[in-house]
Design an enzyme around this catalytic site. Structure first.
Site, PDB file in Angstrom:
ATOM      1  N   TYR A  53      -2.476  -0.854  10.116  1.00 55.22           N
ATOM      2  CA  TYR A  53      -2.423  -1.107   8.676  1.00 55.22           C
ATOM      3  C   TYR A  53      -1.148  -0.533   8.064  1.00 55.22           C
ATOM      4  O   TYR A  53      -0.461  -1.212   7.289  1.00 55.22           O
ATOM      5  CB  TYR A  53      -3.661  -0.508   8.011  1.00 55.22           C
ATOM      6  CG  TYR A  53      -3.808  -0.843   6.550  1.00 55.22           C
ATOM      7  CD1 TYR A  53      -4.214  -2.112   6.152  1.00 55.22           C
ATOM      8  CD2 TYR A  53      -3.565   0.112   5.566  1.00 55.22           C
ATOM      9  CE1 TYR A  53      -4.366  -2.422   4.805  1.00 55.22           C
ATOM     10  CE2 TYR A  53      -3.712  -0.188   4.213  1.00 55.22           C
ATOM     11  CZ  TYR A  53      -4.101  -1.462   3.843  1.00 55.22           C
ATOM     12  OH  TYR A  53      -4.244  -1.763   2.510  1.00 55.22           O
ATOM     13  N   SER A  73       0.855  -1.189   0.000  1.00 57.24           N
ATOM     14  CA  SER A  73       0.000   0.000   0.000  1.00 57.24           C
ATOM     15  C   SER A  73       0.889   1.235   0.000  1.00 57.24           C
ATOM     16  O   SER A  73       1.998   1.209   0.539  1.00 57.24           O
ATOM     17  CB  SER A  73      -0.894   0.022   1.245  1.00 57.24           C
ATOM     18  OG  SER A  73      -1.568   1.263   1.362  1.00 57.24           O
TER      19      SER A  73
END
Length: 253
Positions: free
Chosen positions: A154, A141
């Site tokens: 995350y 990401s």
């Protein structure tokens, strides 16, 4: 365009980016092993591939179980004789600051996003060594590169994936195994609007993401899949150890 006749394992294959990756490799003629947890979604994905003449199998289990990773790779080699490509797309998201993140949320995030990548990559490397090499593409990401508010677990997990990618790429470069990370920004998948604690609508969340992206739109899953397929192709064989943002310019600022 990916090389045809590749044998490709995709985790998180039954939804979102993983499903788009499966579709793209299937269109390129690959034989596919789909890894997921939901049997109904898995069956639908298999039917869709079979309808276009793609050879595919489904294996259900938890990517954070190292024995499951070993079984998937062993089964793939037993059925197809090799593993050419592994795409680690399985993942989860927990929103919140560090203070708001429970021990269980932290553990589940790292189990799915980091341990799964490690176990499947380790198993795949062992198989690829015996057949002259291969490619691993990890779906990380852009927030594993620059960070983001309200996503402590995350961000940390995706940052770990980026550095695991680089470390493994160096370790296995001489074995002709390329290992790279794709780092999407906001993508039009169910995960984009999931797990929000605040009372906002899906449209409001989507617009908030659009407003933060220089290009003024979120990515489609097929755009992420196209980059993934390229990184697994012979045209990309000299690319290894990179983490490529695909986020409409978000990380450029």
């Amino acid at each position: 365009m990916a090389d045809t006749k590749k044998v490709v394992i995709v985790t998180g294959a039954t939804s979102g980016i993983g499903e788009a990756v499966v579709t793209a490799f299937g269109a390129a003629g690959a034989s596919l092993v789909l890894v997921g947890r939901d049997p109904e979604r898995g069956k639908r994905a298999l039917r869709a591939l079979e309808n276009v003449g793609c050879v595919a199998t489904l294996m259900l289990g938890d990517v954070a179980d190292p024995s499951f990773a070993d079984r998937v790779v062993a089964s793939t080699v037993g059925r197809y004789g090799k593993v050419d490509v592994l795409v680690n797309s399985a993942g989860t998201i927990r929103r919140g600051t560090a203070v708001e993140t429970s021990d269980e949320d932290w553990r589940q995030t790292f189990d799915a996003n980091v341990s799964g990548v490690f176990y499947f990559s380790r198993a795949a490397v062992k198989a690829m060594r015996g057949t002259g090499g291969g490619s691993i593409v990890n779906i990380a990401s852009n927030v594993g590169l620059v960070g983001c508010t309200n996503l402590a677990a995350y961000c940390a997990s995706k940052g770990a994936v980026v550095l695991l990618t680089k470390a493994m790429a160096l370790d296995h470069a001489k074995e002709q195994i390329s290992i790279n990370a794709v780092c999407p920004g906001a993508v039009d998948t169910p995960m984009l609007v999931s797990a929000h604690n605040e009372p906002v609508t899906a449209d409001e969340i989507l617009q908030r993401n659009i407003d933060s992206i220089p290009q003024g739109r979120v990515a489609t899953p097929s755009e992420i899949a196209s980059l993934t397929v390229f990184l697994a192709s012979k045209e990309a064989r000299h690319i290894t150890g990179v983490a490529i943002p695909i986020d409409g310019g978000f990380t450029a600022g």
